[in-house]
Design a protein around this motif. Sequence first.
Motif, PDB file in Angstrom:
ATOM      1  N   PHE A 349       0.828  -1.202   0.000  1.00 40.43           N
ATOM      2  CA  PHE A 349       0.000   0.000   0.000  1.00 40.43           C
ATOM      3  C   PHE A 349       0.870   1.263   0.000  1.00 40.43           C
ATOM      4  N   SER A 350       1.861   1.300   0.879  1.00 34.17           N
ATOM      5  CA  SER A 350       2.703   2.490   1.013  1.00 34.17           C
ATOM      6  C   SER A 350       3.572   2.708  -0.224  1.00 34.17           C
ATOM      7  N   ALA A 351       4.232   1.655  -0.701  1.00 31.88           N
ATOM      8  CA  ALA A 351       5.144   1.796  -1.833  1.00 31.88           C
ATOM      9  C   ALA A 351       4.389   2.184  -3.110  1.00 31.88           C
ATOM     10  N   LEU A 352       3.253   1.555  -3.360  1.00 28.23           N
ATOM     11  CA  LEU A 352       2.479   1.909  -4.559  1.00 28.23           C
ATOM     12  C   LEU A 352       1.968   3.337  -4.478  1.00 28.23           C
ATOM     13  N   LEU A 353       1.575   3.752  -3.288  1.00 31.46           N
ATOM     14  CA  LEU A 353       1.092   5.119  -3.115  1.00 31.46           C
ATOM     15  C   LEU A 353       2.197   6.131  -3.403  1.00 31.46           C
ATOM     16  N   PHE A 354       3.398   5.878  -2.910  1.00 34.87           N
ATOM     17  CA  PHE A 354       4.504   6.807  -3.116  1.00 34.87           C
ATOM     18  C   PHE A 354       5.037   6.744  -4.549  1.00 34.87           C
ATOM     19  N   LEU A 355       4.856   5.623  -5.231  1.00 32.78           N
ATOM     20  CA  LEU A 355       5.279   5.546  -6.631  1.00 32.78           C
ATOM     21  C   LEU A 355       4.313   6.262  -7.567  1.00 32.78           C
ATOM     22  N   LEU A 356       3.107   6.555  -7.082  1.00 28.02           N
ATOM     23  CA  LEU A 356       2.133   7.286  -7.892  1.00 28.02           C
ATOM     24  C   LEU A 356       2.274   8.794  -7.747  1.00 28.02           C
ATOM     25  N   ILE A 357       3.232   9.229  -6.938  1.00 27.38           N
ATOM     26  CA  ILE A 357       3.450  10.660  -6.752  1.00 27.38           C
ATOM     27  C   ILE A 357       3.904  11.299  -8.070  1.00 27.38           C
ATOM     28  N   THR A 358       3.366  12.470  -8.369  1.00 24.45           N
ATOM     29  CA  THR A 358       3.831  13.253  -9.519  1.00 24.45           C
ATOM     30  C   THR A 358       4.556  14.485  -8.992  1.00 24.45           C
ATOM     31  N   SER A 359       5.666  14.833  -9.618  1.00 22.81           N
ATOM     32  CA  SER A 359       6.467  15.960  -9.161  1.00 22.81           C
ATOM     33  C   SER A 359       7.197  16.581 -10.351  1.00 22.81           C
ATOM     34  N   ASP A 360       7.338  17.925 -10.316  1.00 20.50           N
ATOM     35  CA  ASP A 360       8.109  18.637 -11.330  1.00 20.50           C
ATOM     36  C   ASP A 360       9.579  18.732 -10.961  1.00 20.50           C
ATOM     37  N   ASN A 361       9.934  18.183  -9.811  1.00 21.92           N
ATOM     38  CA  ASN A 361      11.332  18.206  -9.382  1.00 21.92           C
ATOM     39  C   ASN A 361      12.108  17.160 -10.175  1.00 21.92           C
ATOM     40  N   PRO A 362      13.112  17.557 -10.966  1.00 21.29           N
ATOM     41  CA  PRO A 362      13.853  16.560 -11.764  1.00 21.29           C
ATOM     42  C   PRO A 362      14.661  15.584 -10.913  1.00 21.29           C
ATOM     43  N   ALA A 363      14.906  15.932  -9.640  1.00 20.16           N
ATOM     44  CA  ALA A 363      15.656  15.025  -8.767  1.00 20.16           C
ATOM     45  C   ALA A 363      14.804  13.855  -8.287  1.00 20.16           C
ATOM     46  N   ILE A 364      13.488  13.984  -8.403  1.00 20.82           N
ATOM     47  CA  ILE A 364      12.590  12.864  -8.052  1.00 20.82           C
ATOM     48  C   ILE A 364      12.257  12.163  -9.360  1.00 20.82           C
ATOM     49  N   TYR A 365      13.144  11.294  -9.779  1.00 23.88           N
ATOM     50  CA  TYR A 365      13.061  10.653 -11.095  1.00 23.88           C
ATOM     51  C   TYR A 365      12.680   9.188 -10.921  1.00 23.88           C
ATOM     52  N   LYS A 366      11.518   8.823 -11.453  1.00 22.42           N
ATOM     53  CA  LYS A 366      11.048   7.447 -11.384  1.00 22.42           C
ATOM     54  C   LYS A 366      11.658   6.659 -12.543  1.00 22.42           C
ATOM     55  N   ILE A 367      12.355   5.574 -12.203  1.00 24.37           N
ATOM     56  CA  ILE A 367      13.003   4.749 -13.216  1.00 24.37           C
ATOM     57  C   ILE A 367      11.936   3.974 -13.993  1.00 24.37           C
ATOM     58  N   PRO A 368      11.989   3.971 -15.328  1.00 24.34           N
ATOM     59  CA  PRO A 368      11.056   3.115 -16.081  1.00 24.34           C
ATOM     60  C   PRO A 368      11.189   1.661 -15.640  1.00 24.34           C
ATOM     61  N   LEU A 369      10.063   0.981 -15.528  1.00 23.46           N
ATOM     62  CA  LEU A 369      10.061  -0.368 -14.963  1.00 23.46           C
ATOM     63  C   LEU A 369      10.941  -1.322 -15.758  1.00 23.46           C
ATOM     64  N   CYS A 370      11.025  -1.122 -17.062  1.00 27.62           N
ATOM     65  CA  CYS A 370      11.848  -2.004 -17.891  1.00 27.62           C
ATOM     66  C   CYS A 370      13.339  -1.749 -17.696  1.00 27.62           C
ATOM     67  N   LYS A 371      13.716  -0.649 -17.045  1.00 29.06           N
ATOM     68  CA  LYS A 371      15.121  -0.312 -16.822  1.00 29.06           C
ATOM     69  C   LYS A 371      15.566  -0.546 -15.385  1.00 29.06           C
ATOM     70  N   VAL A 372      14.665  -0.957 -14.516  1.00 24.57           N
ATOM     71  CA  VAL A 372      14.998  -1.146 -13.096  1.00 24.57           C
ATOM     72  C   VAL A 372      15.908  -2.356 -12.944  1.00 24.57           C
ATOM     73  N   THR A 373      17.034  -2.184 -12.261  1.00 21.67           N
ATOM     74  CA  THR A 373      17.947  -3.290 -11.966  1.00 21.67           C
ATOM     75  C   THR A 373      18.276  -3.309 -10.476  1.00 21.67           C
ATOM     76  N   TYR A 374      19.246  -2.497 -10.059  1.00 21.29           N
ATOM     77  CA  TYR A 374      19.570  -2.338  -8.638  1.00 21.29           C
ATOM     78  C   TYR A 374      20.017  -0.893  -8.430  1.00 21.29           C
ATOM     79  N   PRO A 375      19.977  -0.359  -7.200  1.00 20.92           N
ATOM     80  CA  PRO A 375      20.123   1.086  -6.994  1.00 20.92           C
ATOM     81  C   PRO A 375      21.365   1.708  -7.618  1.00 20.92           C
ATOM     82  N   GLU A 376      22.511   1.049  -7.518  1.00 20.42           N
ATOM     83  CA  GLU A 376      23.726   1.627  -8.078  1.00 20.42           C
ATOM     84  C   GLU A 376      23.616   1.791  -9.588  1.00 20.42           C
ATOM     85  N   ALA A 377      23.132   0.753 -10.262  1.00 18.28           N
ATOM     86  CA  ALA A 377      22.956   0.826 -11.722  1.00 18.28           C
ATOM     87  C   ALA A 377      21.829   1.786 -12.091  1.00 18.28           C
ATOM     88  N   ASN A 378      20.788   1.853 -11.264  1.00 18.51           N
ATOM     89  CA  ASN A 378      19.700   2.799 -11.531  1.00 18.51           C
ATOM     90  C   ASN A 378      20.191   4.242 -11.476  1.00 18.51           C
TER      91      ASN A 378
END
Length: 426
Positions: A349-378
């Motif tokens: 519930f919490s993670a899905l809710l926070f992943l639905l956040i929209t923001s104009d801040n470029p530092a809050i960048y959601k990785i496309p699901l097809c590109k998700v690997t692990y944090p360092e590579a992300n």
Amino acid sequence: MDLGEIVVSESPAERNLYAEKQPRSQDVLGRSGKQIHQVFKYLTGEMKEYGEWMKNKPLMFQLVDWILRGTSQVMFVNNPLSGLIILVGLFIQKPWWMLTGCVGTATSTLTALALSQERSAIAAGLHGYNGILVGLLMAVYSDKGDYYWWLLPPVAVISMACPVLSSALGSIFSKWDLPVFTLPFNIAVTLYLAATGHYNPFFPTTLIKPVASVPNITWSAINVPLLLQSIPVGVGQVYGCENPWTGGIFLVALLISSPLICLHAAIGSTVGMFGALSIATPFDSIYLGLHNYNCALACIAIGGMFYALTWQTHLLALACALFCAYSGAALTNALSVLGLPLCTWPFCFSALLFLLITSDNPAIYKIPLCKVTYPEANRIYYLRMKRRASESRREEQKRKEQKPSGDSKISTGGTPLCTPKNSRNH
């Protein structure tokens, strides 16, 4: 001048010999350093080279690799070595739990293979992690104790439902580019426990009762060492384990694959502990890490896994973990009325809710699901995209500066210089 720099040579041959030894020793050190770096690169992250090597091996060998990756994917880690270490931790906790977990992940993986699910997702363990959680939690909440062999058939049957649920939920969540997380496990286990219950003659489950009286809490009686111990215990509780040594082994497994995942797991578990203390939760349940594990998963998901790691998303991960702690307390009270455990509903519930956040801040960048690997590579992917965007903006600015001020119209009547089609392309 150091003593090591003073050389007394009696002949030119000796001077040449000394001059040759120094670069040779540096070459040996350089080669050994590169070899060590290569070994670490091979074992950490996703072990991509090993995965490519396994593609041409027989199905049974590939299945072992998929099971190990599915075991570690519970903590967002796609690494067979980490999965093997986690299985060692489960064996230390209870061999029976390790057995039921392996039955669950093997069954769900084979079911996904039979349903012709995407092969790369199967190879990454994405159809195995819900199965291992099903096998573990069905053993944890079984009132028959260990080595009740009749429990294995329902473990296999319930685990077979996980790929079906994953595929169905994935087709819905893909519209918002969201992962299914552990929702298939939550749905399958909750339905099983609701269908059987404590008084079932074949598969009785642990009796869960709601809180019926005010807990007796004495703040002076708090045990600080047990409180600190609840941090690794909370990580272990992701797999239903209450042994602090098992939780420590799990943290080592995470560290091998991704230090950032290990860090956020520990931070999330700590946030869950403080969140439980802030609402006067009984100390015994805090010591057992029951309020920490959902927060650890939520902190990992937001802190670099599905968002690129910046200090803004790091703070967002802390907020998500704290929100998860309070929502977990609310859901615990609600589900206990029905005699059901919490599972990982608060995390989803919490993670899905926070992943639905929209923001104009470029530092809050959601990785496309097809590109998700692990944090360092992300983060590397995020920096690469950021650099490309910056270069494209500079090129666009250069084009605007090179464009003459009067090129939109000619002097004979204001006819546009380019056709409407070319204008749109420009």
